[in-house]
Design an enzyme around this catalytic site. Sequence first.
Site, mmCIF file in Angstrom:
data_model
loop_
_atom_site.group_PDB
_atom_site.id
_atom_site.type_symbol
_atom_site.label_atom_id
_atom_site.label_comp_id
_atom_site.label_asym_id
_atom_site.label_seq_id
_atom_site.Cartn_x
_atom_site.Cartn_y
_atom_site.Cartn_z
ATOM 1 N N ASP A 150 -11.887 -5.457 -4.898
ATOM 2 C CA ASP A 150 -12.469 -4.127 -4.697
ATOM 3 C C ASP A 150 -11.763 -3.047 -5.520
ATOM 4 O OD1 ASP A 150 -14.597 -4.726 -2.988
ATOM 5 O OD2 ASP A 150 -13.251 -4.868 -1.264
ATOM 6 N N ASP B 39 0.830 -1.204 0.000
ATOM 7 C CA ASP B 39 0.000 0.000 0.000
ATOM 8 C C ASP B 39 0.871 1.263 0.000
ATOM 9 O OD1 ASP B 39 -2.353 1.405 0.010
ATOM 10 O OD2 ASP B 39 -2.712 1.212 2.158
ATOM 11 N N ARG C 27 2.100 -4.897 6.029
ATOM 12 C CA ARG C 27 1.352 -3.890 5.268
ATOM 13 C C ARG C 27 2.149 -2.596 5.282
ATOM 14 N NH1 ARG C 27 -4.822 -2.817 4.405
ATOM 15 N NH2 ARG C 27 -4.651 -1.000 3.064
ATOM 16 N N ASN D 251 1.237 3.396 -2.830
ATOM 17 C CA ASN D 251 1.756 3.799 -4.153
ATOM 18 C C ASN D 251 1.220 5.164 -4.574
ATOM 19 O OD1 ASN D 251 2.885 1.295 -4.279
ATOM 20 N ND2 ASN D 251 1.502 0.478 -5.821
ATOM 21 N N HIS E 53 2.474 3.215 -8.963
ATOM 22 C CA HIS E 53 2.367 1.780 -9.242
ATOM 23 C C HIS E 53 3.598 1.291 -10.012
ATOM 24 C CE1 HIS E 53 -1.539 1.964 -7.558
ATOM 25 N NE2 HIS E 53 -2.133 2.558 -8.581
ATOM 26 N N LEU F 8 11.834 -20.016 -4.500
ATOM 27 C CA LEU F 8 10.803 -19.156 -3.923
ATOM 28 C C LEU F 8 9.471 -19.409 -4.614
ATOM 29 C CD1 LEU F 8 10.229 -16.636 -2.028
ATOM 30 C CD2 LEU F 8 10.555 -15.236 -4.068
ATOM 31 N N ARG G 298 -0.884 9.001 -9.930
ATOM 32 C CA ARG G 298 -0.891 7.788 -9.093
ATOM 33 C C ARG G 298 -0.241 6.596 -9.803
ATOM 34 N NH1 ARG G 298 -4.131 7.173 -4.950
ATOM 35 N NH2 ARG G 298 -4.551 5.040 -5.563
ATOM 36 N N ARG H 14 -4.879 -2.518 8.516
ATOM 37 C CA ARG H 14 -6.019 -3.427 8.312
ATOM 38 C C ARG H 14 -5.631 -4.500 7.307
ATOM 39 N NH1 ARG H 14 -7.936 1.700 6.671
ATOM 40 N NH2 ARG H 14 -7.471 2.064 4.471
HETATM 41 C C1 FPP Z 1 -2.119 0.055 -3.248
HETATM 42 O O1 FPP Z 1 -1.628 1.378 -3.246
HETATM 43 C C2 FPP Z 1 -1.545 -0.655 -4.365
HETATM 44 C C3 FPP Z 1 -2.257 -1.232 -5.378
HETATM 45 C C4 FPP Z 1 -3.724 -1.203 -5.438
HETATM 46 C C5 FPP Z 1 -1.599 -1.892 -6.516
HETATM 47 C C6 FPP Z 1 -0.379 -2.667 -6.184
HETATM 48 C C7 FPP Z 1 0.441 -2.783 -7.404
HETATM 49 C C8 FPP Z 1 1.793 -2.717 -7.451
HETATM 50 C C9 FPP Z 1 2.630 -2.654 -6.269
HETATM 51 C C10 FPP Z 1 2.524 -2.672 -8.740
HETATM 52 C C11 FPP Z 1 2.285 -3.790 -9.648
HETATM 53 C C12 FPP Z 1 2.452 -5.137 -9.047
HETATM 54 C C13 FPP Z 1 3.197 -6.098 -9.594
HETATM 55 C C14 FPP Z 1 3.183 -7.459 -9.023
HETATM 56 C C15 FPP Z 1 4.073 -5.855 -10.743
HETATM 57 P P1 FPP Z 1 -2.658 2.570 -3.394
HETATM 58 O O2 FPP Z 1 -2.754 2.922 -4.818
HETATM 59 O O3 FPP Z 1 -3.939 2.228 -2.726
HETATM 60 O O4 FPP Z 1 -1.911 3.700 -2.608
HETATM 61 P P2 FPP Z 1 -2.581 4.850 -1.737
HETATM 62 O O5 FPP Z 1 -3.176 4.160 -0.526
HETATM 63 O O6 FPP Z 1 -1.427 5.713 -1.389
HETATM 64 O O7 FPP Z 1 -3.604 5.517 -2.586
#
Ligand code: FPP
Length: 235
Positions: free
Chosen positions: A65, A18, A175, A20, A35, A129, A31, A181
Amino acid sequence: MTQSDLKNDGLHVAIIMDGNGRWAQARGKPRTAGHLAGATAVRRVIESAPAFGIRTLTLYAFSSDNWKRPRPEVSALMRLLERYLRTETASCVEQGVCLRVIGRRDRLPERVQRAIADAEQTTAAGTTLQLRLAIDYSSRDELVRAAAHAPQSRDEFAQWLAQHTVQADVDLVIRTGGEQRLSDFLLWESAYAELYFTPIAWPDFDRRALAEAIAEFSRRQRRFGAVLDTTAVAS
Ligand code: FPP
């Protein structure tokens, strides 16, 4: 490898990646840039994991979700996942990583479905792994599907889940991003997992941050509901 690493050999670590979006926004970027940086962090953590005794690593890449997010963000994530699966397969094979995807596949774009199938096939022989990417994943949905098979016992239920979701009990849930959570992630498998929350945003998570999480895990006393020191029990 240190002694504590050896003590932890065979760990199943699950990560809710979380932060990103906030990481990107803090840098004046869209945003999706977060990612993208998150995908680099994924690479780093996969490379570091075996040295910490991690045998199974489950990463929450896209929750069921997450479909509720703005369409352009969902599309960008799908493209990123496809590209990741296509470009990382060779290095997974080199590192002995066996990649499997958990979650629903039928709602994913066909290109992503094909990339998943190819990556799973190509990396199937990896033994260093076990990497699980959770995509369109909801633990509650999975439990409902398992329950529909009318299990007669807890063991049967766990067996169904293990067969159909390639899961095993989780030792440690990490997390990132400061929230505390579980967000519908591995609810059954984490029944006795240790929980570790860090304010570090996922794109900044690195080998050192993983080392800190594992060190904290090593300090925890896991009792699984039992009492360890029976001499201290009053009669
Ligand atoms: C949550 O951060 C993250 C995601 C919903 C996507 C996770 C994806 C990646 C880490 C990259 C791609 C994955 C792979 C396996 C290549 P958020 O966007 O909810 O962040 P925020 O809470 O700051 O808005």
